[in-house]
Structures are given as C-alpha cells and as structure tokens.
Design an enzyme around this catalytic site. Structure first.
Site, short mmCIF file in Angstrom:
data_model
loop_
_atom_site.label_atom_id
_atom_site.label_comp_id
_atom_site.label_asym_id
_atom_site.label_seq_id
_atom_site.Cartn_x
_atom_site.Cartn_y
_atom_site.Cartn_z
CD GLU A 161 55.04 151.58 55.98
OE1 GLU A 161 55.03 150.36 55.81
OE2 GLU A 161 54.62 152.38 55.11
CG HIS A 219 48.68 146.37 57.03
ND1 HIS A 219 49.41 147.21 57.84
CD2 HIS A 219 48.73 146.90 55.80
CE1 HIS A 219 49.87 148.21 57.11
NE2 HIS A 219 49.47 148.05 55.88
CG ASP A 220 52.27 146.15 54.87
OD1 ASP A 220 51.25 145.95 54.19
OD2 ASP A 220 52.69 147.29 55.14
CG ASP A 263 47.38 154.00 57.34
OD1 ASP A 263 48.33 154.58 56.80
OD2 ASP A 263 47.42 152.82 57.73
CG ASP A 307 51.35 154.00 53.36
OD1 ASP A 307 51.33 152.93 53.97
OD2 ASP A 307 51.46 154.08 52.12
#
Ligand code: GLC
Length: 627
Positions: free
Chosen positions: A345, A416-417, A181, A283
């Site tokens: 993302e 995960h969000d 990430d 990210d």
C-alpha cells in the site's frame, strides 16, 4: 547524473523519474495539462525563477524538499523488452476481507475466522482465486487491528490460531490462496517492544521506535501532523520523552534504521510464510524509511501542496532514503525464499516511484496499490462531490500505456478505507446497478490484477449514517472533533464525515441469512445497522465477468489499446494472437450514440439487455465485443 539545483530547469527536473511524478501531480492539482512541459518557454524556466513566480502558492522550502527527493533517487529503469512474465498473481482475482464485518459465525456482533471459513464456497463460486485478510492479529483495536499488539497471535474477537489454521488449510484445499496484512510501519503502543522501550531508555527496544528526550515536554520535536489529526508526537512524562506516531496515538512508528528491528520483522514474516500463507499486503509500506526528523515544510493549509502531498512532514518519509534498500532486504530474506507474493500500500507515490518499487528486475515488491485514481483532481476523500469517470479513463489509460511490462498493476476502486465508488459516481439509486456493472466490467477487462472489496459484488453502496453516534472509526471521530474545534457546526462537520468516512466500507455484510439487527449483540467497533439488500444481479454480473476473464488469457496479458477517449466515452481493445476484445463504455448518465456496431456482442449491462436497439449507449452502459 549531476545533482539538480535551483539553477536547473523545469525540463531537467521533468526528465528525472521522481521529478516527473512530482510535477505531474502538481499540474494535476493546478488543473494544468501535462503537455505544458513540452513548451520550451516552460521547460527552459529555471527552478529558481519558478520559485519566485510561485511565491504566493509555494513555500521556498518546497523546492528544497523536492530537490532533495529527486537527488536522492539515482536509479533509472532500463527499457523492459522481454515479453510479460506469467505469474499466478497476475492471473488471480483477489477478494479483500475485512474480518470484523465479513461474516459473524458465532453471532456475537463481530465477524470471525470461522465465519470466513464457512463462506469459502461462496468465494470459490464467485470465481475468487486469492483472499487478502485485513489484520487478524492480537490488537487493542484502536484502529481495528491496524495497531498490532502481538504479531504472532490471533485477535480473540476473531477466534484462535486453530481457527486460522483451519481457514488456511480449507482455502488451499479449495484451490485458493490467502495473503495476510503486514502492518509494520508501526506497532500498537501495547506491543511489548514499546512497553519495554518506554520503561527503560537503555533497552534494545528503545531504538525500535522514534523517541526524543525532552525534560519539559512543551514543544514536540517537529511540526509533523498525524494522519488521524493533531501532532504526530505523544509526550510520555514518565520517560520524559516524545515518541512518533504518524497514525493514531496508539500506533507508534517503528524505526527501520535499526537492523535488529528489521530482522525481527523479517523473522515474523518468515514465520507466517512457513505456516503456508501465500504472501502479504503491506500497510503504508512506503512510509517505513524516515529521513531523520526535520520540520515538515509543507503547511496543510496550502491547497496546492495539501492536494499534492497531504500532511505536514510527509515529504520526509513518503519516499524515504532507504525505502528501496529495506524492501529489497525484506524480499531477499523472507519473501523470495518462500516465493511469496507482495503488494504494497503506497499512498502518495507517482507512477515512476511505483515502477522503481515493482519492476520485476529489482526484487522489491510484486505490485502496489497506488491511490491517485480514487479522487478526482482537487478533491480529497472528505469532500462531498461527484466522481467523474472521465478522470478514471485518463488515469488508467496513462498507467496501462506507460507503467511498463516489467511492472503489473492492481485494479481496485475502494477498500476498507474508502467509501464505495458507485456512491461517489452517483447518488441516484436508480443508476447504481449500471455503474456497478460498468466498474466490474472495466476491472475484469483492463490489464492488471482485480481486487474486489467485500460487498462490491453484492452491489453495496454507502450507508446512510444518521449521526456521529453511529460512527466508531478513530479517523472519523478525531477529524470530527478537529472540525468542531475549528469552528464548524455539528451539522457541517457531520456532513464532511459522511462524505468520506471509512465506516461506509465497514458495516457488516448483509448475507441472505442475515440476523435481524435487534437479535445481534451490538459491538462498539462494528456498526451493525439495518442491512442493505443484496443485489443478486450484481453478483451474477461479477461471476460472469470473472469467468470471462479466466477463460481468456487475452484479457489478462494482452496489451491495452485506447481506441477512443473523448468526453464520456471509453473504448479500448485487448487483443493478441488468440482473441480480440473491444470494450465500449458510456462514462456518464446521458445517453451516447454507440460507435461500435457488430453482432459479436458477448456482454452488455443486463439492465439494458431488453432494449432492442443498439444505436444508443444508455446511462453508464458497457458492452463487450469479441471481434
Ligand atoms: C492503512 C490502512 C488503514 C490504517 C492505516 C494505519 O492505510 O489501510 O486502515 O488505518 O494504514 O495502519
């Protein structure tokens, strides 16, 4: 093309790639069909007239902001007329690991790298080709590792650099790949760059961040809001200055306009790629280019705009003026020389903006995670509502048809969000297995790269949290406080948190060798509550479907053809010279008369396998035919 102005028409706006994205989103939020633009009455309307008509709903500034955005994008993609190129990452099945809650090998209450290494055979057996690791870098964990203190160090909770090297080596030995990430829109306030910047306004690092001098410190430099509640600015009295953070108060935005900072980022990326890492998930990468710091023009209270873009100020950085340039540069300097893979993302971007970021001729990103499929129109993550899969069908069919062969989609339902998609679709536990099977079947037979989020393959659903005491996530905690301040009762506020909290996705996975909770050390950052049972039949479903996808390149590369998209139905075809598959889905909990009838059935929701009749599709049933 000439710049658009308020004298331009809706039709002209719709013809521009960015204008189309913006209008499509607006129509979606307003519940208006996209086809409305074809109506000459609408397409010939001057933007100025729309502005006057929409006075109650839309800010005047809204039009200015949109025009600026549209006029800043001059690039138009030529038609892509080659066959789709073959790439390992198009053929791969990815699996996202949130290390904190994946597997806790040393039993200290927190997942770790050794835990991941010990489960590589499990992943291989499932059919996984590539792993995406959420951040494992040194971090004070204000946002569970998305606030990085040192980009070249491993978080001690997770282990050591030797543990990482072992994980990477074993992953490769087993024929899988590993991506990390990359969190470079911001760093932790404890990063040495920020510390130096704060201590000395003449330090080179000062310009790595967004500092604004102010003797008094009364009013922040602008009205931008943070995604994790409150103003996006911290005041530092010792420095008599404000600094920008669009996420938590400890996640300080980096200034990508500074070439030294960009070089530092690129060197760091190369350092990991030199180690053998296969690529990065990037990210909130579309937020890196900020257009100076003007006030945000879109107040959060306005439902239409809230649904359209989200947070005050975001229009000044969600598709910033130098975004393409910075991504291209990073790709040239770090990714391309290593032939590394990238997936960005990109919250808030529409299809055309994503095309401009991922078309293979442009050398920016390989893929993006675009999020518009995660909530149905008019809803945000914290709404307690039921997700209607008819919307998913329409969304995915549109992208599959129009995204273009130069671009490639990622296929995912949660991460995960986000809460688990199966729980959003239904709260009836008897239906979860069928919904999970349906989701898996679509994910493995649509055109794009599947990203499984850890636990999806175990049939996990949302966790039944009982109170705020069980919630550790910074976003949820801040939002809860904000809701209470705004006058909600504790019960009302908790209900909202329960609907959308990221914590659902972050509880420790319930491996079969599970440690009873009373034997675990409690960690304040990983909720370790009573594990849910693993549904092994869902794991089997994933294995079967992944294998089917791998054995049949048709399911990877063949075009997508929508055969039926009427209410509650989704029938589509994937066919090329090698094979032809037809997938028939019931998107609802009510039985439907089946339209496809053929002996060539190769997969059916296992729960319904014992039904002798094929006439009716049961609740959320999926059937795959090889015709
Ligand atoms: C991304 C991450 C999320 C994080 C945020 C700030 O959206 O997925 O977990 O909180 O960025 O880094």
């Amino acid at each position: 093309m000439n710049d658009l102005t308020l004298k331009s028409t809706v039709g002209e706006l719709y013809k521009t790639p960015v204008g189309k994205d913006v209008l499509d989103k607006l129509f979606l939020q307003l519940g208006v069909k996209k086809g409305i633009v074809k109506n000459p009455l609408v397409s010939n309307l001057k933007l100025d007239t729309v502005r006057k008509l929409a006075k109650n709903k839309l800010d005047d500034d809204f039009f200015e902001a949109i025009l600026k955005l549209v006029n800043s994008e001059k690039d138009v993609l030529e038609k892509y007329d080659k066959p789709v190129t073959k790439e390992w990452w198009k053929e791969a099945v990815f699996y996202q690991i949130y290390p904190r809650s994946f597997y806790d090998a040393n039993k200290d209450g927190v997942g770790d790298l050794k835990g991941i290494t010990s489960k590589l055979d499990y992943l291989k057996d499932l059919g996984v080709d590539a792993i995406w690791l959420s951040p494992i870098y040194d971090s004070p964990n204000d946002d569970n590792g998305y606030d990085i203190r040192d980009y070249r160090k491993i978080m001690t909770d997770f282990g050591t650099m030797e543990d990482f090297d072992e994980l990477l080596q074993k992953t490769h030995e087993k024929g899988m790949r590993l991506i990390m990430d990359l969190v470079v829109n911001h760093s932790s306030d404890e990063h040495e760059w920020f510390q130096k910047a704060l201590a000395d306004e003449n330090s080179p690092e000062r310009d790595y961040y967004w500092f604004v001098k102010d003797e008094e410190g009364k009013n922040p430099p602008n009205n931008w809001l943070s995604f994790f509640s409150g103003s996006a600015w911290n005041y530092y009295p010792e420095a008599k200055a404000w600094a920008l953070h669009i996420f938590s108060k400890k996640q300080m935005d980096l200034n990508w306009d500074n070439p030294d900072l960009r070089k530092k980022v690129s060197d760091m990326v190369s350092w990991w790629l030199d180690k053998g890492v296969d690529g990065f998930r990037m990210d909130v990468i579309n937020y890196i280019s900020k257009e100076a710091l003007p006030d945000g023009t879109l107040p959060r209270g306005n439902d239409v705009i809230g649904g359209l873009i989200g947070f005050t100020g975001v229009e000044h950085y969600f598709y910033g003026p130098n975004l393409h340039k910075y991504l291209h540069e990073l790709s040239e300097n770090a990714f391309a020389p290593h032939k590394a893979f990238s997936v960005g993302e990109t919250p808030g971007l529409g299809m055309n903006m994503c095309r401009l970021m991922t078309d293979e001729r442009r050398g920016e990103l390989n893929m993006v995670f675009s999020f518009d499929q995660l909530e149905t129109p008019g809803h945000v993550r914290f709404d307690d509502y039921k997700y209607d899969l008819n919307y998913y069908r329409d969304y995915i069919s549109d992208w599959m048809t129009n995204y273009g062969d130069g671009c490639w989609m990622s296929l995912f339902y949660d991460n995960h969000d986000n809460p688990r998609m199966a729980s959003k679709v239904t709260d009836n536990p008897d239906m979860h297995e069928a919904v999970q099977t349906l989701l898996a079947a679509m994910q493995m037979t649509l055109r794009g790269t599947p990203f499984i989020f850890q636990g999806d393959e175990m049939g996990l659903v949302n966790y039944d949290f009982k109170s705020m005491d069980e919630i550790t996530d910074v976003e949820s905690i801040n939002l809860y406080d904000e809701l209470i301040q705004k006058g909600k009762t504790a019960d009302e506020a908790f209900k909202i948190i329960l609907a959308g909290t990221r914590e659902h996705a972050r509880i420790l996975l319930p491996w079969n060798d599970k440690i009873p909770p009373e034997d675990r050390m409690q960690s304040d950052k990983t909720p370790t509550f009573l594990p849910q049972d693993i549904r092994e039949n869902i794991t089997e479903v994933y294995k079967k479907l992944i294998a089917l996808r791998k054995e049949n390149p048709t399911l990877i590369y063949a075009p997508f053809e929508l055969l039926c998209g009427s209410k509650n139905r989704f029938i589509y075809k994937r066919a090329d010279e090698n094979a032809s598959f037809t997938i028939e889905c019931n998107l609802s909990d009510a039985p439907l008369r089946a339209k496809i009838s053929s002996p060539d059935l190769i997969f059916r929701t296992p729960k319904y396998e014992s039904d002798s009749s094929m006439k009716m599709l049961n609740a959320y049933e999926v059937r795959i035919y090889r015709l």
